[in-house]
Design a protein around this motif. Structure first.
Motif, PDB file in Angstrom:
ATOM      1  N   ARG A   1       0.855  -1.197   0.000  1.00 25.26           N
ATOM      2  CA  ARG A   1       0.000   0.000   0.000  1.00 25.26           C
ATOM      3  C   ARG A   1       0.886   1.240   0.000  1.00 25.26           C
ATOM      4  O   ARG A   1       1.769   1.379   0.852  1.00 25.26           O
ATOM      5  N   PHE A   2       0.644   2.158  -0.940  1.00 23.23           N
ATOM      6  CA  PHE A   2       1.403   3.397  -0.973  1.00 23.23           C
ATOM      7  C   PHE A   2       1.299   4.131   0.366  1.00 23.23           C
ATOM      8  O   PHE A   2       2.270   4.702   0.870  1.00 23.23           O
ATOM      9  N   ALA A   3       0.103   4.108   0.942  1.00 24.44           N
ATOM     10  CA  ALA A   3      -0.152   4.872   2.165  1.00 24.44           C
ATOM     11  C   ALA A   3       0.763   4.442   3.309  1.00 24.44           C
ATOM     12  O   ALA A   3       1.097   5.254   4.184  1.00 24.44           O
TER      13      ALA A   3
ATOM     14  N   THR B   1       1.997   2.932 -11.658  1.00 21.76           N
ATOM     15  CA  THR B   1       2.098   1.860 -10.670  1.00 21.76           C
ATOM     16  C   THR B   1       0.814   1.832  -9.846  1.00 21.76           C
ATOM     17  O   THR B   1       0.354   2.873  -9.360  1.00 21.76           O
ATOM     18  N   THR B   2       0.238   0.646  -9.703  1.00 21.11           N
ATOM     19  CA  THR B   2      -0.999   0.457  -8.955  1.00 21.11           C
ATOM     20  C   THR B   2      -0.710  -0.383  -7.716  1.00 21.11           C
ATOM     21  O   THR B   2      -0.032  -1.410  -7.796  1.00 21.11           O
ATOM     22  N   ASP B   3      -1.217   0.064  -6.539  1.00 22.43           N
ATOM     23  CA  ASP B   3      -0.961  -0.696  -5.314  1.00 22.43           C
ATOM     24  C   ASP B   3      -2.111  -1.653  -4.998  1.00 22.43           C
ATOM     25  O   ASP B   3      -3.070  -1.789  -5.772  1.00 22.43           O
ATOM     26  N   ALA B   4      -2.028  -2.295  -3.843  1.00 21.24           N
ATOM     27  CA  ALA B   4      -3.008  -3.316  -3.477  1.00 21.24           C
ATOM     28  C   ALA B   4      -4.401  -2.746  -3.241  1.00 21.24           C
ATOM     29  O   ALA B   4      -5.389  -3.487  -3.276  1.00 21.24           O
ATOM     30  N   ASP B   5      -4.489  -1.424  -2.994  1.00 18.82           N
ATOM     31  CA  ASP B   5      -5.780  -0.775  -2.796  1.00 18.82           C
ATOM     32  C   ASP B   5      -6.311  -0.131  -4.062  1.00 18.82           C
ATOM     33  O   ASP B   5      -7.269   0.650  -4.013  1.00 18.82           O
ATOM     34  N   GLN B   6      -5.686  -0.418  -5.197  1.00 22.81           N
ATOM     35  CA  GLN B   6      -6.046   0.154  -6.494  1.00 22.81           C
ATOM     36  C   GLN B   6      -5.760   1.653  -6.566  1.00 22.81           C
ATOM     37  O   GLN B   6      -6.305   2.358  -7.424  1.00 22.81           O
ATOM     38  N   ASN B   7      -4.910   2.167  -5.664  1.00 19.93           N
ATOM     39  CA  ASN B   7      -4.403   3.526  -5.797  1.00 19.93           C
ATOM     40  C   ASN B   7      -3.310   3.528  -6.861  1.00 19.93           C
ATOM     41  O   ASN B   7      -2.627   2.522  -7.068  1.00 19.93           O
ATOM     42  N   GLN B   8      -3.133   4.678  -7.530  1.00 24.91           N
ATOM     43  CA  GLN B   8      -2.172   4.747  -8.615  1.00 24.91           C
ATOM     44  C   GLN B   8      -1.259   5.964  -8.492  1.00 24.91           C
ATOM     45  O   GLN B   8      -1.692   7.045  -8.075  1.00 24.91           O
TER      46      GLN B   8
ATOM     47  N   ALA C   1     -11.851  -7.418 -10.407  1.00 21.18           N
ATOM     48  CA  ALA C   1     -11.151  -6.186 -10.752  1.00 21.18           C
ATOM     49  C   ALA C   1      -9.668  -6.474 -10.938  1.00 21.18           C
ATOM     50  O   ALA C   1      -9.007  -6.992 -10.036  1.00 21.18           O
ATOM     51  N   ALA C   2      -9.141  -6.153 -12.124  1.00 24.17           N
ATOM     52  CA  ALA C   2      -7.745  -6.448 -12.440  1.00 24.17           C
ATOM     53  C   ALA C   2      -6.894  -5.191 -12.554  1.00 24.17           C
ATOM     54  O   ALA C   2      -5.753  -5.166 -12.098  1.00 24.17           O
ATOM     55  N   ASP C   3      -7.440  -4.127 -13.157  1.00 23.46           N
ATOM     56  CA  ASP C   3      -6.646  -2.927 -13.409  1.00 23.46           C
ATOM     57  C   ASP C   3      -7.586  -1.765 -13.709  1.00 23.46           C
ATOM     58  O   ASP C   3      -8.361  -1.829 -14.668  1.00 23.46           O
ATOM     59  N   PRO C   4      -7.547  -0.684 -12.905  1.00 17.20           N
ATOM     60  CA  PRO C   4      -8.469   0.429 -13.123  1.00 17.20           C
ATOM     61  C   PRO C   4      -8.065   1.370 -14.254  1.00 17.20           C
ATOM     62  O   PRO C   4      -8.841   2.247 -14.629  1.00 17.20           O
TER      63      PRO C   4
END
Length: 315
Positions: free
Chosen positions: A20-22, A105-112, A249-252
């Motif tokens: 997670r980026f956070a 780059t996408t993290d485990a929470d779908q943040n980019q 959900a694979a990639d937003p």
């Protein structure tokens, strides 16, 4: 319905970070950030907002006109888009720059976290709409998607001068535009596309309230991710259309572009906006379930039937 889609044409480099980026952000130290994320996966895909929207329209049986600038490395990409039903004759090929690059780059929470290199896109300002409209026998709608800012403004001004209907989709470029430029892109648009965050940013950058924005445009379509879509007009009740759910959900990346393609395809069939948004949500979910913005495969008839079952609310 003849639709021209102006905007970016790019190659996407998509990476996945399993954390997670956070967790790496330290409160009180965000003024000096130096982070590196070790990605597990890398996918190199075709992308760019205009190309993504055009691909979606082509997949739904339309023949959209792609208007943008690319590099000499575009040849293979051109074949791909033409096979999907996209008219690429109006794409400008740069003599000196590579096709734009989107690195995300996408993290485990779908943040980019993403970076965009403009490259050949900066030459899109050299394109004009009048000869394109003449070539294809007229244009019913011009989509002004994220692009070189000067190109976006030029195309918008051209639409007004030529009396062409246009859809404003400033999205990622809002942060680069000043108040006068944002207003210039929005004023008189038949359609305005934003996501929830961009809707707030647009109001901040333009200095207009929600009501004032609605006075400038025909219909304002705001996507809210898993919470669906809000369709607003100044002269009608606000309509909400739920998202099409998925457990895969694979990639937003590119989901909003797919929604726009589905929505515009619905309008091309003279559907009311709520029904068009159902199709947009269905195509958005197809994109969400695949890695890459143009990797989904659909059967248009099945997708349209599935979209027709989605409920619509009024608030």
């Amino acid at each position: 319905m003849r639709i021209a889609v102006t905007g970016s044409i790019a190659t996407d480099h998509l990476m996945v970070y399993p954390g997670r980026f956070a967790d790496q952000l330290i409160e009180g130290r965000l003024d000096k950030v130096s982070l590196s994320f070790l990605a597990d996966d890398l996918e190199v895909r075709r992308g760019g907002v205009a190309a993504n929207i055009a691909f979606g329209l082509g997949s739904l049986g339309l023949r959209p006109v792609l208007v943008g600038a690319a590099g000499r490395d575009f040849a293979e990409y051109r074949v791909w888009l033409e096979a999907a039903g996209v008219d690429t004759e109006s794409v400008r090929i740069s003599d000196s720059r590579h096709t734009a690059r989107f690195v995300c780059t996408t993290d485990a929470d779908q943040n980019q976290i993403a970076t965009f290199y403009a490259g050949a896109m900066s030459e899109a300002r050299e394109l004009t709409l009048a000869p394109i409209a003449e070539r294809v026998g007229g244009l019913d709608l011009v989509v002004i998607a994220p692009n070189d800012p000067e190109a976006m403004i030029r195309h918008t001004d051209e639409c007004r001068a030529l009396g062409l209907s246009f859809a404003a989709d400033p999205s990622q470029q809002l942060a680069r535009l000043d108040r006068a430029e944002v207003r210039r892109l929005v004023e008189g648009a038949d359609l305005l596309f934003t996501n929830e965050y961009e809707a707030a940013l647009l109001q901040q950058r333009s200095g207009w309230t929600e009501h004032q924005v609605l006075e400038q445009v025909g219909t304002w379509i705001t996507t809210h991710g898993a919470d669906g879509v809000v369709i607003a007009r100044s002269d009608a009740p606000t309509v909400t259309v739920p998202a099409v759910p998925t457990d895969h959900a694979a990639d937003p990346t590119g989901v909003g572009d797919a929604f726009r393609a589905g929505f515009l395809a619905g309008l091309s069939r003279r559907w009311p906006p709520a029904q068009a948004a159902r199709l947009g949500c269905a195509l958005a979910t197809e994109a969400l379930q695949t890695v890459g913005t143009q990797e989904y495969r659909i059967t248009p008839a099945d997708l349209i039937r599935h979209a027709a079952d989605a409920p619509v609310g009024i608030r």
